[in-house]
Write an enzyme that holds these catalytic residues in place. Structure first.
Site, PDB file in Angstrom:
ATOM      1  N   ASP A 114       0.914  -1.226  -0.054  1.00 57.86           N
ATOM      2  CA  ASP A 114       0.127   0.031   0.151  1.00 57.86           C
ATOM      3  C   ASP A 114       0.924   1.198   0.206  1.00 57.86           C
ATOM      4  OD1 ASP A 114      -2.298  -1.593   0.032  1.00 57.86           O
ATOM      5  OD2 ASP A 114      -2.749  -1.418   2.199  1.00 57.86           O
ATOM      6  N   HIS A 220      -4.653  -9.976   7.813  1.00 54.56           N
ATOM      7  CA  HIS A 220      -4.728 -11.051   6.584  1.00 54.56           C
ATOM      8  C   HIS A 220      -4.221 -12.243   7.019  1.00 54.56           C
ATOM      9  CE1 HIS A 220      -3.157  -6.466   5.429  1.00 54.56           C
ATOM     10  NE2 HIS A 220      -4.217  -7.046   4.401  1.00 54.56           N
TER      11      HIS A 220
END
Length: 370
Positions: A114, A220
């Site tokens: 990101d 995650h």
């Protein structure tokens, strides 16, 4: 195959975005009509007159990030594949689509993909003459010595603060500074007793033993920082509250109770009760949730995020929004009860002294016994 409803794995995220947009309660969301691999959800009512606020990341964390697009929060959300950062081209498309003369702020969770992709897109957008600033959210305190803490559920609170500032017409620098101040006063920590299932993959077995939870499990499915050998709700809340309180110190707090996706409403209510009786009880000003805000597919876990309040943050959190996923803060107060007279289902009576009736009853009883 994993326990997961889906049709075409490659189209799963696109299909889910379509379903989210057509069910949005305010009818104010649209998707950029561009390459299908570029998934950008935008405000359909946006006029570029104010600073744009953009966030995003991998899908699978719904309602984040598209569920926070709307008046008072995000201007656009860039959705990657499941647990995968969106591409530079996707982020750049979002920036160009919604950014006017006032500029835009990117709110990014602290993960390498990101940071890189949003950062590169910001640099490209600046070459187009657009004003772009970026704020990195790193609220996870699971690893105290980690120089790169992860961004987790507290990101939703930064969205709310920055979105409010932008809606008020503040400048790009002012919106950025308010978002950074929120990041500096924000701490999160979570636990899970089961990790998440991914569509098309085999179920993971035996990683977390029954009766145990992982502290600091990543959104995650990354392994937690440690294992706690209990499922006791009070003990788990205390385990989370102690390090959070050590970080936050004294002061009024807004607390986000985030369901990571697989915890029942009954359990989340129980955990909220335990939080209300924890060491934080005298500092809680607002509760946000319990609800999924930044989830992890069907992970059986939850997280707590603390935001230390000031007057500006308090106004920002309570300002109305037009989004799918935000939860209105609730002013924290002890349980209320109403006094009620107990009901008695027994009949009160005074025994009679009728010899004739007693004789008849005795005769009937004797005959029945015989």
């Amino acid at each position: 195959m994993s326990r997961f409803f889906f049709n075409d794995r490659k189209q799963l995220v696109n299909d889910a975005i379509e379903g989210m947009l057509i069910s949005a309660p305010h009818g104010n969301l649209a998707r950029l009509d561009i390459d299908p691999a570029i998934r950008v959800v935008v405000r359909a009512d946006w006029d570029k007159s104010r600073v744009a606020v953009i966030s995003g990341g991998g899908s699978g964390h719904e309602p984040a990030h598209a569920g926070f697009v709307g008046k008072g929060m995000l201007t656009a959300a860039v959705c990657g594949d499941l647990f995968a950062s969106p591409s530079v081209e996707a982020v750049l498309s979002a920036i160009v689509a919604v950014t006017g003369d006032r500029g835009c702020l990117l709110i990014v969770k602290n993960y390498t993909g990101d940071r890189l992709n949003f950062g590169l897109a910001a640099e490209k957008a600046k070459r187009y003459g657009l004003k772009v600033e970026m704020v990195i959210v790193a609220d996870d305190i699971a690893l105290p010595d980690n120089k790169q803490p992860r961004g987790i559920a507290g990101t939703a609170l930064v969205h709310k603060v920055a979105g409010y500032a932008a809606e008020q017409g503040k400048s790009l620098n002012e919106v950025r500074d308010m978002a950074r101040q929120a990041c500096d006063n924000l701490w999160s920590l979570g636990v899970a007793m089961q990790t998440c299932n991914l569509p098309g993959s085999d179920d993971e077995e035996g990683r977390i033993k029954k009766g145990h939870v992982e502290l600091g499990l990543g959104i995650h499915g990354e392994p937690g920082a440690s294992v706690v050998e209990t499922q006791n709700s009070q003990a788990i809340i205390d385990t989370l509250v102690q390090p959070l309180l050590a970080q936050a110190g004294q002061g009024r707090l807004a607390i986000l109770i985030n369901n990571l996706g697989g915890v029942s409403a009954l359990e989340m209510a129980l955990l909220t009760k335990e939080l209300a009786h924890s060491a934080l009880k005298d500092q809680i000003a607002y509760l946000i949730g319990p609800a999924p805000l930044v989830s992890s597919l069907d992970m059986k876990g939850f997280s707590l995020s603390l935001l230390k309040l000031n007057a500006a943050f308090e106004q920002a959190l309570n300002a109305p929004v037009e989004t799918l996923g935000w939860q209105k803060p609730v002013v924290f107060a002890p349980l209320r009860t109403l006094t009620h007279t107990p009901l008695h289902d027994s009949v009160e009576f005074t025994p009679s002294a009728n010899a004739q009736v007693a004789q008849h009853v005795a005769a009937v009883a004797e005959r029945l016994i015989a």
